[in-house]
Motif scaffolding. Structure first.
Motif, PDB file in Angstrom:
ATOM      1  N   LEU A  89       0.832  -1.197   0.000  1.00  0.00           N
ATOM      2  CA  LEU A  89       0.000   0.000   0.000  1.00  0.00           C
ATOM      3  C   LEU A  89       0.872   1.255   0.000  1.00  0.00           C
ATOM      4  N   GLU A  90       0.631   2.141  -0.979  1.00  0.00           N
ATOM      5  CA  GLU A  90       1.426   3.362  -1.112  1.00  0.00           C
ATOM      6  C   GLU A  90       0.666   4.639  -0.783  1.00  0.00           C
TER       7      GLU A  90
ATOM      8  N   VAL B 205      -3.389   6.514   0.454  1.00  0.00           N
ATOM      9  CA  VAL B 205      -4.781   6.447   0.892  1.00  0.00           C
ATOM     10  C   VAL B 205      -5.381   7.832   0.736  1.00  0.00           C
TER      11      VAL B 205
ATOM     12  N   PHE C  66      -3.616   0.865   9.847  1.00  0.00           N
ATOM     13  CA  PHE C  66      -2.596   0.850   8.796  1.00  0.00           C
ATOM     14  C   PHE C  66      -1.240   0.388   9.332  1.00  0.00           C
TER      15      PHE C  66
ATOM     16  N   CYS D 135       2.198  -1.019   7.274  1.00  0.00           N
ATOM     17  CA  CYS D 135       2.079  -0.750   5.829  1.00  0.00           C
ATOM     18  C   CYS D 135       3.388  -0.053   5.449  1.00  0.00           C
TER      19      CYS D 135
ATOM     20  N   LEU E 201       3.622   2.682   2.668  1.00  0.00           N
ATOM     21  CA  LEU E 201       2.661   3.784   2.677  1.00  0.00           C
ATOM     22  C   LEU E 201       3.410   5.111   2.681  1.00  0.00           C
TER      23      LEU E 201
ATOM     24  N   ILE F 245      -0.853  10.182   2.455  1.00  0.00           N
ATOM     25  CA  ILE F 245      -2.197  10.125   3.016  1.00  0.00           C
ATOM     26  C   ILE F 245      -2.847  11.477   2.782  1.00  0.00           C
TER      27      ILE F 245
ATOM     28  N   CYS G 143       4.948   2.485   9.724  1.00  0.00           N
ATOM     29  CA  CYS G 143       4.779   3.031   8.372  1.00  0.00           C
ATOM     30  C   CYS G 143       6.007   3.892   8.094  1.00  0.00           C
TER      31      CYS G 143
ATOM     32  N   LEU H 157       6.309   6.742   5.268  1.00  0.00           N
ATOM     33  CA  LEU H 157       5.336   7.815   5.224  1.00  0.00           C
ATOM     34  C   LEU H 157       6.025   9.172   5.018  1.00  0.00           C
TER      35      LEU H 157
END
Length: 151
Positions: free
Chosen positions: A101-102, A104, A118, A121, A124, A127, A144, A147
């Motif tokens: 997952l990259e 959202v 999350f 992830c 990720l 966001i 994450c 991020l």
């Protein structure tokens, strides 16, 4: 990143090509709704819905989905999520350990994000939150490490 605003609910390639419409996803049993009654069938995303193929797609939710149940997409291979208007809550571990997952994109109707939603992830990066979320439980973005931006 591809602009996902106003995309038809369904499952897309990372390049933006529609693979399955929302109706086709339901037909192929790649997703399923809760069996507890008609009201729930229209509103709640069922757990164990993570068998989406081909791997590496972007999931765009339909507006009649109000909740994403716990563990619904745990360990899934999706690379992006667009939570359309109407979605109110992500339950615990909804997308936990979705390691590919990259990004959202949250809807403006989201109110609550459950514990560890999350967590882990690892990829990720982005966001986008469009509304003031009233509740974010603990460990939501733990591990994450990639991020980069929250807007």
């Amino acid at each position: 990143m591809i602009k996902w605003k106003n995309k038809e609910p369904g499952y897309y390639t990372p390049e933006g090509e529609l693979i399955w419409t929302w109706s086709q996803l339901k037909e192929k049993r790649m997703i399923a709704f809760d069996e507890y009654g008609e009201m729930y069938k229209k509103e709640i995303w069922f757990k164990h819905a993570y068998f989406l193929e081909p791997n590496g797609g972007i999931l765009v939710f339909a507006s009649n989905v109000k909740y994403v149940m716990k563990d619904a997409f745990k360990h899934s291979h999706i690379t992006g999520i667009v939570l359309n208007e109407g979605l109110k809550e992500l339950w615990d571990r909804a997308f936990c350990e979705a390691q590919e997952l990259e990004f959202v994109v949250f809807s403006s109707t989201i109110e609550s994000i459950g514990r560890s939603a999350f967590r882990s992830c690892y990829n990720l990066k982005n966001i986008e939150i469009k509304s003031p979320i009233t509740q974010i439980e603990g460990l939501t973005f733990k591990y994450c490490h990639s991020l980069e931006t929250i807007t």
